[in-house]
Scaffold this active site. Structure first.
Site, PDB file in Angstrom:
ATOM      1  N   LYS A 106       0.780  -1.453  -0.423  1.00  0.00           N
ATOM      2  CA  LYS A 106       0.165   0.304   0.001  1.00  0.00           C
ATOM      3  C   LYS A 106       0.901   1.395  -0.003  1.00  0.00           C
ATOM      4  O   LYS A 106       1.886   1.037   0.756  1.00  0.00           O
ATOM      5  CB  LYS A 106      -0.765  -0.203   1.298  1.00  0.00           C
ATOM      6  CG  LYS A 106      -2.314   0.884   1.715  1.00  0.00           C
ATOM      7  CD  LYS A 106      -3.358  -0.213   0.347  1.00  0.00           C
ATOM      8  CE  LYS A 106      -4.471   0.559   0.297  1.00  0.00           C
ATOM      9  NZ  LYS A 106      -5.936  -0.174  -0.504  1.00  0.00           N
ATOM     10  N   GLY A 123     -18.517   7.364  -3.054  1.00  0.00           N
ATOM     11  CA  GLY A 123     -17.705   7.694  -3.822  1.00  0.00           C
ATOM     12  C   GLY A 123     -17.848   6.915  -4.833  1.00  0.00           C
ATOM     13  O   GLY A 123     -18.424   5.973  -5.099  1.00  0.00           O
ATOM     14  N   ASN A 124     -16.873   6.013  -5.124  1.00  0.00           N
ATOM     15  CA  ASN A 124     -16.453   5.396  -6.204  1.00  0.00           C
ATOM     16  C   ASN A 124     -16.979   4.205  -5.602  1.00  0.00           C
ATOM     17  O   ASN A 124     -17.965   3.743  -6.601  1.00  0.00           O
ATOM     18  CB  ASN A 124     -14.611   4.911  -6.321  1.00  0.00           C
ATOM     19  CG  ASN A 124     -15.407   4.090  -7.468  1.00  0.00           C
ATOM     20  OD1 ASN A 124     -14.750   3.041  -7.143  1.00  0.00           O
ATOM     21  ND2 ASN A 124     -14.217   4.487  -9.028  1.00  0.00           N
ATOM     22  N   ALA A 125     -16.568   3.597  -4.992  1.00  0.00           N
ATOM     23  CA  ALA A 125     -17.404   2.225  -4.438  1.00  0.00           C
ATOM     24  C   ALA A 125     -18.303   2.283  -3.910  1.00  0.00           C
ATOM     25  O   ALA A 125     -19.596   1.167  -4.175  1.00  0.00           O
ATOM     26  CB  ALA A 125     -16.304   1.273  -3.191  1.00  0.00           C
ATOM     27  N   GLY A 126     -18.904   3.111  -3.285  1.00  0.00           N
ATOM     28  CA  GLY A 126     -20.480   3.143  -2.640  1.00  0.00           C
ATOM     29  C   GLY A 126     -21.426   3.963  -3.739  1.00  0.00           C
ATOM     30  O   GLY A 126     -22.346   3.543  -3.546  1.00  0.00           O
ATOM     31  N   GLY A 178     -20.999   6.384   2.212  1.00  0.00           N
ATOM     32  CA  GLY A 178     -19.441   6.858   1.428  1.00  0.00           C
ATOM     33  C   GLY A 178     -19.989   6.423   0.175  1.00  0.00           C
ATOM     34  O   GLY A 178     -19.628   5.317  -0.133  1.00  0.00           O
TER      35      GLY A 178
HETATM   36  P1  NAD Z   1     -13.846   7.855  -2.780  1.00  0.00           P
HETATM   37  O1  NAD Z   1     -13.119   8.622  -2.482  1.00  0.00           O
HETATM   38  O2  NAD Z   1     -14.443   7.631  -4.070  1.00  0.00           O
HETATM   39  O3  NAD Z   1     -14.899   7.780  -1.984  1.00  0.00           O
HETATM   40  C1  NAD Z   1     -14.829   7.673  -0.414  1.00  0.00           C
HETATM   41  C2  NAD Z   1     -16.147   8.904   0.833  1.00  0.00           C
HETATM   42  O4  NAD Z   1     -16.889   8.947   1.408  1.00  0.00           O
HETATM   43  C3  NAD Z   1     -16.420   9.756  -0.437  1.00  0.00           C
HETATM   44  O5  NAD Z   1     -17.464   9.819  -0.799  1.00  0.00           O
HETATM   45  C4  NAD Z   1     -16.443  10.508   0.780  1.00  0.00           C
HETATM   46  O6  NAD Z   1     -17.065  12.212   1.122  1.00  0.00           O
HETATM   47  C5  NAD Z   1     -16.939   9.687   1.800  1.00  0.00           C
HETATM   48  N1  NAD Z   1     -16.510   9.663   3.144  1.00  0.00           N
HETATM   49  C6  NAD Z   1     -15.033  10.485   3.642  1.00  0.00           C
HETATM   50  N2  NAD Z   1     -15.206  10.272   5.235  1.00  0.00           N
HETATM   51  C7  NAD Z   1     -16.336   9.912   5.471  1.00  0.00           C
HETATM   52  C8  NAD Z   1     -16.718   9.928   7.027  1.00  0.00           C
HETATM   53  N3  NAD Z   1     -16.427  11.033   7.846  1.00  0.00           N
HETATM   54  N4  NAD Z   1     -18.339   9.440   6.753  1.00  0.00           N
HETATM   55  C9  NAD Z   1     -19.001   9.334   5.754  1.00  0.00           C
HETATM   56  N5  NAD Z   1     -18.611   9.020   4.919  1.00  0.00           N
HETATM   57  C10 NAD Z   1     -17.212  10.145   4.122  1.00  0.00           C
HETATM   58  O7  NAD Z   1     -12.766   6.753  -2.495  1.00  0.00           O
HETATM   59  P2  NAD Z   1     -13.591   4.459  -2.571  1.00  0.00           P
HETATM   60  O8  NAD Z   1     -12.660   4.635  -3.405  1.00  0.00           O
HETATM   61  O9  NAD Z   1     -14.765   4.514  -3.560  1.00  0.00           O
HETATM   62  O10 NAD Z   1     -13.016   4.664  -1.494  1.00  0.00           O
HETATM   63  C11 NAD Z   1     -13.909   4.225  -0.262  1.00  0.00           C
HETATM   64  C12 NAD Z   1     -13.215   2.695   0.485  1.00  0.00           C
HETATM   65  O11 NAD Z   1     -13.249   1.632   0.451  1.00  0.00           O
HETATM   66  C13 NAD Z   1     -12.329   3.366   1.234  1.00  0.00           C
HETATM   67  O12 NAD Z   1     -12.372   2.202   2.609  1.00  0.00           O
HETATM   68  C14 NAD Z   1     -10.824   2.270   0.219  1.00  0.00           C
HETATM   69  O13 NAD Z   1     -10.271   1.392   0.902  1.00  0.00           O
HETATM   70  C15 NAD Z   1     -12.036   0.841   0.452  1.00  0.00           C
HETATM   71  N6  NAD Z   1     -11.550   0.505  -0.848  1.00  0.00           N
HETATM   72  C16 NAD Z   1     -11.761   0.848  -1.982  1.00  0.00           C
HETATM   73  C17 NAD Z   1     -11.330  -0.009  -3.549  1.00  0.00           C
HETATM   74  C18 NAD Z   1     -11.457   1.138  -4.918  1.00  0.00           C
HETATM   75  O14 NAD Z   1     -11.351   0.073  -5.803  1.00  0.00           O
HETATM   76  N7  NAD Z   1     -11.850   2.061  -4.755  1.00  0.00           N
HETATM   77  C19 NAD Z   1     -10.711  -0.847  -2.926  1.00  0.00           C
HETATM   78  C20 NAD Z   1     -10.483  -1.960  -1.961  1.00  0.00           C
HETATM   79  C21 NAD Z   1     -11.038  -0.894  -1.258  1.00  0.00           C
END
Ligand code: NAD
Length: 435
Positions: free
Chosen positions: A125, A239-242, A237
């Protein structure tokens, strides 16, 4: 390069990044989770000790020219946790609260993640302490290139392959792949995954994490005999994953999004929220807040809603001993890394909440990243249907292996996932003659 030689200090307590107060140190949590698995597996003590620490880590200091003419100094890390099963693999995060211990924990979880889905990779990481929301595109590009100029010496197809994570994007991966190619003197795009399609990205990478998680949710519903079609779903959350989880939960399983949140707070409508329209609203306004027809709720309230499907997809340590007793979901599908503390795990298990643990639930991202590496190596690209089919096969197999281990050992799912992953890594360590 600073190589950790920490085995000798293993009995030292880890000093929390925030001085020991809350929130808990994620690396300490990662070590405790491993310790629990090691005890059940009766793991050889030397293998156990080896697996408690990163094999290698690099700390870098990065001077970057800012748009206003000043030079700002940034700090970054790359942790290669364990490469017994193959080159290390794991994302790079840009976050103002990034710490070496967060990166170590995430690198450890990547090691278990690649092992649980049985792909021939280890775990790593990276992170840079920065606030990308306050930086221009030019500043982000210079920071990304500066990181690769320092960290590039330990990266490579056969060594360590980064990817996007929190607040890093395909464009950032493209700048990094470009900088690395210049360092090498030839194009080596396979050194980074999550790239745009035009630079050797894989079809299906954008939604791979969420899609993999939704496949595991489908399988969980099957083993629980839980009627998933029409089931209300809350996503923390957005974001991308959500966002993709909300879309695919509806598209593939017929779930109904009723609540979603981001760093500014959450929205709730028990009658349902159209995920497409909510995404558009967030793109326009920067937040889910204010979406028409919804009630505003806090992130804490979202977790405790009376909904059967809860998807934490934000940051670490949101389900703790403090609120685990009030979680009403039947299934918690952890797309975020480390959303549940070990104390909360036990409480959820006792209360019959079925948790699909993070490094299983969100392994779709690294699985399609691995597919991207394979396609880059052959310079031959698959269509999106093939990516989805192969992802489904990997995730479904991993889910059932973990579910069966949980039944067999009578333990909660996270511990079961550890038992599967740790025994695979331990076997590789032993076969290679390291211990
Ligand atoms: P991202 O930056 O696209 O989205 C993160 C989201 O979380 C944003 O909408 C942000 O506003 C929100 N957020 C931030 N702080 C917050 C809080 N305190 N309470 C509620 N929401 C909050 O990131 P992502 O890529 O979607 O990643 C989200 C999670 O998924 C992380 O834990 C990441 O490690 C995990 N993850 C992502 C991937 C991937 O491929 N994108 C893969 C494995 C794990």
């Amino acid at each position: 390069m600073a190589t950790t030689a920490q085995a000798s200090q293993a009995s030292k307590p880890i000093v929390s990044a925030n001085g020991g107060g809350s929130p808990p140190n994620p690396f300490e949590i990662a070590q405790r989770q491993l310790d629990e698995a090691a005890a059940v597996l009766k793991l050889d003590p030397a293998i156990h000790e080896l697996l408690r620490w990163p094999i290698r880590e690099l700390h870098v200091t990065l001077p970057v020219k800012m748009d206003d003419g000043t030079t700002k100094i940034f700090h970054g890390f790359r942790v290669q946790y364990n490469d017994a099963r193959g080159p290390t693999k794991g994302g790079i995060r840009f976050h103002p609260q990034e710490t070496i211990d967060t990166v170590r924990a995430l690198a450890a979880w990547m090691t278990w993640k690649t092992a649980v889905v049985d792909i021939p990779l280890g775990g790593g990481k990276g992170g840079i302490v920065c606030n990308p929301k306050e930086m221009s595109n030019g500043e982000l590009e210079r920071l990304s290139r500066a990181y690769i100029r320092q960290v590039g010496r330990i990266l490579g197809l056969e060594k360590d392959v980064p990817a996007p994570d929190v607040y890093t994007t395909p464009q950032i991966m493209a700048w990094m792949a470009d900088e690395f190619s210049f360092l090498k003197g030839y194009n080596e795009f396979g050194v980074i995954t999550g790239k745009p399609l035009a630079l050797g990205g894989s079809a299906g990478r954008n939604d791979a994490t969420a899609r993999g998680g939704i496949f595991t949710l489908r399988e969980a519903a099957k083993v629980l005999n839980f009627p998933i079609k029409g089931a209300p779903m809350a996503v923390q959350g957005f974001g991308n994953a959500g966002q993709y989880a909300a879309l695919l939960g509806e598209e593939l399983l017929g779930c109904k999004l009723v609540a979603a949140s981001d760093s500014r707070g959450g929205v709730y409508n028990p009658a349902g929220i159209d995920p497409h329209a909510l995404i558009q609203h967030k793109e326009k306004t920067g937040s889910v807040i204010g979406y028409p027809g919804t009630k505003e709720i806090s992130n804490e309230e979202l977790l405790e809603l009376d909904v059967p499907v809860l998807i934490p997809a934000a940051l670490e340590n949101v389900i703790t001993a403090g609120n685990a007793g009030r979680i009403k979901a039947r299934i918690v599908a952890e797309l975020a890394n480390g959303p549940t503390t070990p104390e909360a795990d036990k409480i959820l298990h006792e209360r019959g909440v079925y948790v699909i643990p993070d490094f299983l639930c969100n392994a779709g991202g690294v699985t399609v990243s691995y597919f991207e590496m394979v396609q880059n190596a052959y310079d031959y690209y698959w269509d999106v249907e093939m990516v989805h089919e192969r992802l489904d096969k990997k995730m479904t197999a991993a889910f059932h292996t973990v579910h069966q281990a949980a039944q067999q050992h009578g333990v909660h799912n996270r511990l079961a996932a550890y038992l599967v992953a740790v025994s695979r890594v331990a076997e590789a360590v032993q076969l290679r003659g390291w211990v």
